[in-house]
Design a protein around this motif. Structure first.
Motif, PDB file in Angstrom:
ATOM      1  N   LYS A  75     -23.787  -3.703  12.505  1.00  0.00           N
ATOM      2  CA  LYS A  75     -22.539  -3.565  13.004  1.00  0.00           C
ATOM      3  C   LYS A  75     -21.338  -4.127  12.162  1.00  0.00           C
ATOM      4  O   LYS A  75     -20.438  -3.529  12.017  1.00  0.00           O
ATOM      5  CB  LYS A  75     -22.479  -4.012  14.406  1.00  0.00           C
ATOM      6  N   ARG A  76     -21.775  -5.144  11.564  1.00  0.00           N
ATOM      7  CA  ARG A  76     -20.814  -5.817  10.728  1.00  0.00           C
ATOM      8  C   ARG A  76     -20.447  -4.993   9.563  1.00  0.00           C
ATOM      9  O   ARG A  76     -19.290  -4.945   9.064  1.00  0.00           O
ATOM     10  CB  ARG A  76     -21.191  -7.418  10.268  1.00  0.00           C
ATOM     11  N   THR A  77     -21.563  -4.344   8.832  1.00  0.00           N
ATOM     12  CA  THR A  77     -21.602  -3.550   7.746  1.00  0.00           C
ATOM     13  C   THR A  77     -20.499  -2.159   8.248  1.00  0.00           C
ATOM     14  O   THR A  77     -19.732  -1.982   7.346  1.00  0.00           O
ATOM     15  CB  THR A  77     -22.750  -3.134   7.358  1.00  0.00           C
ATOM     16  N   VAL A  78     -20.695  -1.764   9.258  1.00  0.00           N
ATOM     17  CA  VAL A  78     -19.981  -0.582   9.799  1.00  0.00           C
ATOM     18  C   VAL A  78     -18.347  -0.993   9.831  1.00  0.00           C
ATOM     19  O   VAL A  78     -17.659  -0.271   9.325  1.00  0.00           O
ATOM     20  CB  VAL A  78     -20.536  -0.178  10.849  1.00  0.00           C
ATOM     21  N   LYS A  79     -18.114  -2.162  10.421  1.00  0.00           N
ATOM     22  CA  LYS A  79     -16.856  -2.456  10.737  1.00  0.00           C
ATOM     23  C   LYS A  79     -15.995  -3.016   9.376  1.00  0.00           C
ATOM     24  O   LYS A  79     -14.889  -2.648   9.345  1.00  0.00           O
ATOM     25  CB  LYS A  79     -16.903  -3.864  11.465  1.00  0.00           C
ATOM     26  N   ARG A  80     -16.740  -3.495   8.533  1.00  0.00           N
ATOM     27  CA  ARG A  80     -16.300  -3.918   7.236  1.00  0.00           C
ATOM     28  C   ARG A  80     -15.924  -2.443   6.435  1.00  0.00           C
ATOM     29  O   ARG A  80     -15.000  -2.368   5.862  1.00  0.00           O
ATOM     30  CB  ARG A  80     -17.403  -4.720   6.318  1.00  0.00           C
ATOM     31  N   LEU A  81     -16.905  -1.242   6.639  1.00  0.00           N
ATOM     32  CA  LEU A  81     -16.710  -0.157   5.888  1.00  0.00           C
ATOM     33  C   LEU A  81     -15.324   0.566   6.258  1.00  0.00           C
ATOM     34  O   LEU A  81     -14.481   0.846   5.654  1.00  0.00           O
ATOM     35  CB  LEU A  81     -17.960   0.772   6.015  1.00  0.00           C
ATOM     36  N   MET A  82     -15.043   0.463   7.686  1.00  0.00           N
ATOM     37  CA  MET A  82     -14.016   0.926   8.326  1.00  0.00           C
ATOM     38  C   MET A  82     -12.746   0.161   7.925  1.00  0.00           C
ATOM     39  O   MET A  82     -11.636   0.864   7.520  1.00  0.00           O
ATOM     40  CB  MET A  82     -14.181   0.959   9.983  1.00  0.00           C
ATOM     41  N   ASP A  83     -13.005  -1.124   7.842  1.00  0.00           N
ATOM     42  CA  ASP A  83     -11.850  -1.875   7.416  1.00  0.00           C
ATOM     43  C   ASP A  83     -11.576  -1.343   5.928  1.00  0.00           C
ATOM     44  O   ASP A  83     -10.093  -1.318   5.689  1.00  0.00           O
ATOM     45  CB  ASP A  83     -12.031  -3.303   7.288  1.00  0.00           C
ATOM     46  N   VAL A  84     -12.250  -1.365   4.809  1.00  0.00           N
ATOM     47  CA  VAL A  84     -12.013  -0.737   3.520  1.00  0.00           C
ATOM     48  C   VAL A  84     -11.458   0.255   3.542  1.00  0.00           C
ATOM     49  O   VAL A  84     -10.321   0.542   2.941  1.00  0.00           O
ATOM     50  CB  VAL A  84     -13.249  -1.208   2.753  1.00  0.00           C
ATOM     51  N   VAL A  85     -11.912   1.195   4.099  1.00  0.00           N
ATOM     52  CA  VAL A  85     -11.514   2.604   4.061  1.00  0.00           C
ATOM     53  C   VAL A  85     -10.036   2.704   4.688  1.00  0.00           C
ATOM     54  O   VAL A  85      -9.014   3.452   4.197  1.00  0.00           O
ATOM     55  CB  VAL A  85     -12.475   3.650   4.634  1.00  0.00           C
ATOM     56  N   GLY A  86      -9.982   2.191   5.800  1.00  0.00           N
ATOM     57  CA  GLY A  86      -8.692   2.175   6.649  1.00  0.00           C
ATOM     58  C   GLY A  86      -7.743   1.625   5.840  1.00  0.00           C
ATOM     59  O   GLY A  86      -6.448   2.023   5.686  1.00  0.00           O
ATOM     60  N   ALA A  87      -7.938   0.360   5.324  1.00  0.00           N
ATOM     61  CA  ALA A  87      -6.693  -0.209   4.648  1.00  0.00           C
ATOM     62  C   ALA A  87      -6.340   0.302   3.320  1.00  0.00           C
ATOM     63  O   ALA A  87      -5.080   0.474   2.924  1.00  0.00           O
ATOM     64  CB  ALA A  87      -7.377  -1.783   4.263  1.00  0.00           C
ATOM     65  N   ALA A  88      -7.399   0.893   2.563  1.00  0.00           N
ATOM     66  CA  ALA A  88      -7.106   1.332   1.215  1.00  0.00           C
ATOM     67  C   ALA A  88      -6.208   2.684   1.448  1.00  0.00           C
ATOM     68  O   ALA A  88      -5.349   2.837   0.885  1.00  0.00           O
ATOM     69  CB  ALA A  88      -8.448   1.726   0.532  1.00  0.00           C
ATOM     70  N   CYS A  89      -6.531   3.542   2.550  1.00  0.00           N
ATOM     71  CA  CYS A  89      -5.747   4.724   2.902  1.00  0.00           C
ATOM     72  C   CYS A  89      -4.337   4.424   3.374  1.00  0.00           C
ATOM     73  O   CYS A  89      -3.431   4.979   2.786  1.00  0.00           O
ATOM     74  CB  CYS A  89      -6.672   5.724   3.782  1.00  0.00           C
ATOM     75  N   ALA A  90      -4.200   3.450   4.105  1.00  0.00           N
ATOM     76  CA  ALA A  90      -2.821   3.073   4.608  1.00  0.00           C
ATOM     77  C   ALA A  90      -2.035   2.405   3.718  1.00  0.00           C
ATOM     78  O   ALA A  90      -1.013   2.854   3.561  1.00  0.00           O
ATOM     79  CB  ALA A  90      -3.004   1.971   5.732  1.00  0.00           C
ATOM     80  N   LEU A  91      -2.674   1.869   2.585  1.00  0.00           N
ATOM     81  CA  LEU A  91      -1.981   1.118   1.367  1.00  0.00           C
ATOM     82  C   LEU A  91      -1.255   2.375   0.682  1.00  0.00           C
ATOM     83  O   LEU A  91      -0.143   2.237   0.200  1.00  0.00           O
ATOM     84  CB  LEU A  91      -2.707   0.158   0.517  1.00  0.00           C
ATOM     85  N   VAL A  92      -2.131   3.337   0.356  1.00  0.00           N
ATOM     86  CA  VAL A  92      -1.681   4.455  -0.382  1.00  0.00           C
ATOM     87  C   VAL A  92      -0.563   5.359   0.366  1.00  0.00           C
ATOM     88  O   VAL A  92       0.479   5.525  -0.189  1.00  0.00           O
ATOM     89  CB  VAL A  92      -2.816   5.561  -0.887  1.00  0.00           C
ATOM     90  N   ILE A  93      -0.798   5.459   1.643  1.00  0.00           N
ATOM     91  CA  ILE A  93       0.286   6.342   2.461  1.00  0.00           C
ATOM     92  C   ILE A  93       1.466   5.631   2.711  1.00  0.00           C
ATOM     93  O   ILE A  93       2.196   6.303   2.607  1.00  0.00           O
ATOM     94  CB  ILE A  93      -0.369   6.846   3.813  1.00  0.00           C
ATOM     95  N   LEU A  94       1.243   4.212   2.786  1.00  0.00           N
ATOM     96  CA  LEU A  94       2.618   3.349   3.195  1.00  0.00           C
ATOM     97  C   LEU A  94       2.867   2.686   2.241  1.00  0.00           C
ATOM     98  O   LEU A  94       4.223   1.996   2.078  1.00  0.00           O
ATOM     99  CB  LEU A  94       2.119   2.508   4.355  1.00  0.00           C
ATOM    100  N   SER A  95       2.626   2.835   0.826  1.00  0.00           N
ATOM    101  CA  SER A  95       3.452   2.539  -0.465  1.00  0.00           C
ATOM    102  C   SER A  95       4.670   2.631  -0.605  1.00  0.00           C
ATOM    103  O   SER A  95       5.653   1.693  -1.043  1.00  0.00           O
ATOM    104  CB  SER A  95       2.450   2.575  -1.672  1.00  0.00           C
ATOM    105  N   PRO A  96       5.131   3.830  -0.347  1.00  0.00           N
ATOM    106  CA  PRO A  96       6.646   4.170  -0.538  1.00  0.00           C
ATOM    107  C   PRO A  96       7.352   3.458   0.590  1.00  0.00           C
ATOM    108  O   PRO A  96       8.333   2.618   0.022  1.00  0.00           O
ATOM    109  CB  PRO A  96       6.826   5.605  -0.295  1.00  0.00           C
ATOM    110  N   LEU A  97       6.875   3.115   1.658  1.00  0.00           N
ATOM    111  CA  LEU A  97       7.646   2.270   2.761  1.00  0.00           C
ATOM    112  C   LEU A  97       7.619   0.854   2.560  1.00  0.00           C
ATOM    113  O   LEU A  97       8.676   0.508   2.451  1.00  0.00           O
ATOM    114  CB  LEU A  97       6.938   2.635   4.320  1.00  0.00           C
ATOM    115  N   MET A  98       6.852   0.370   1.787  1.00  0.00           N
ATOM    116  CA  MET A  98       6.489  -0.881   1.582  1.00  0.00           C
ATOM    117  C   MET A  98       7.476  -1.242   0.255  1.00  0.00           C
ATOM    118  O   MET A  98       8.141  -2.436   0.414  1.00  0.00           O
ATOM    119  CB  MET A  98       5.125  -1.308   1.164  1.00  0.00           C
ATOM    120  N   LEU A  99       7.338  -0.129  -0.688  1.00  0.00           N
ATOM    121  CA  LEU A  99       8.465  -0.552  -1.668  1.00  0.00           C
ATOM    122  C   LEU A  99      10.052  -0.560  -1.008  1.00  0.00           C
ATOM    123  O   LEU A  99      10.528  -1.382  -1.684  1.00  0.00           O
ATOM    124  CB  LEU A  99       8.195   0.643  -2.471  1.00  0.00           C
TER     125      LEU A  99
END
Length: 221
Positions: A31-55
């Motif tokens: 279950k820890r592996t599944v949660k970590r996978l969701m964290d990595v995918v979710g954070a990476a996608c969010a950083l790409v999508i939200l990068s203009p807002l963060m800038l």
């Protein structure tokens, strides 16, 4: 068997008789592996999508007040290990010149832009980097500063049990309105319930509720 159970046993008292209570930790093994996978995918996608807002936020912060764009603060994470948590700076550069202080409503240290980005939780977006680095999770107990952890551990039962899991950008306590200047005792109860009842569906539910709560939490400051 005792070595396996030792980390999940608490010692209590019932009418003068000692009690050994075995606690349940839902997040373990695969279950820890599944949660970590969701964290990595979710954070990476969010950083790409939200990068203009963060800038855009970085530019506005520099224009609004003197000081750095990011605010780096030491917090306690998994197993009570300290890590450097990132935030967009929402306070004056000299906000803690007299030492750390608890943020309250209408805090005079908060900048004009800071009040706005705190209300929408935009100041928390850099923590996506902490998630990618494995220091935090998308969902989990919100991390506290060491000075407050040392204070609360002496007065709140099982407070340190919150550190069985990674700290989160959002959590069960937060989506139920316990954020900002609210009861630490109640927050701890919600955090422990989350740890003992974790599921992937619960994490997804918390993330969805976090999104819809952004514009209607009265104490998001």
């Amino acid at each position: 068997v005792f070595q396996i159970m030792a980390g999940q046993i608490s010692i209590g008292d019932l009418g003068g008789l000692p009690l050994l209570t075995v606690r349940n930790i839902a997040l373990s093994g695969w279950k820890r592996t599944v949660k970590r996978l969701m964290d990595v995918v979710g954070a990476a996608c969010a950083l790409v999508i939200l990068s203009p807002l963060m800038l855009l936020m970085a530019i506005l912060i520099k224009l609004d007040s003197r000081g750095p764009v990011f605010y780096v603060q030491e917090r306690m994470g998994l197993d009570a290990r300290p890590f450097k948590m990132l935030k967009f700076r929402s306070m004056r550069q000299d906000a803690e010149s007299e030492g750390p202080g608890w943020t309250v409503e209408d805090d005079p240290r908060v900048t004009r832009l800071g009040r706005f980005i705190r209300r929408l939780n935009v100041d928390e977006l850099p923590q996506l980097i902490n998630v990618l680095l494995g220091e935090m999770s998308l969902v989990g107990p919100r991390p506290e500063r060491p000075v407050y952890v040392n204070r609360f551990r002496r007065s709140i039962p099982r407070y340190m049990d919150r550190h069985w899991e990674k700290a989160g950008m959002t959590g069960w306590a937060q989506v139920n309105g316990l954020r900002g200047d609210t009861s630490i005792v109640e927050r701890t109860k919600y955090d422990l319930w989350y740890i003992e009842n974790w599921s992937l569906l619960l994490d997804i539910k918390i993330l969805i509720r976090t999104f819809f709560n952004l514009f209607r939490l009265p104490n998001a400051y």
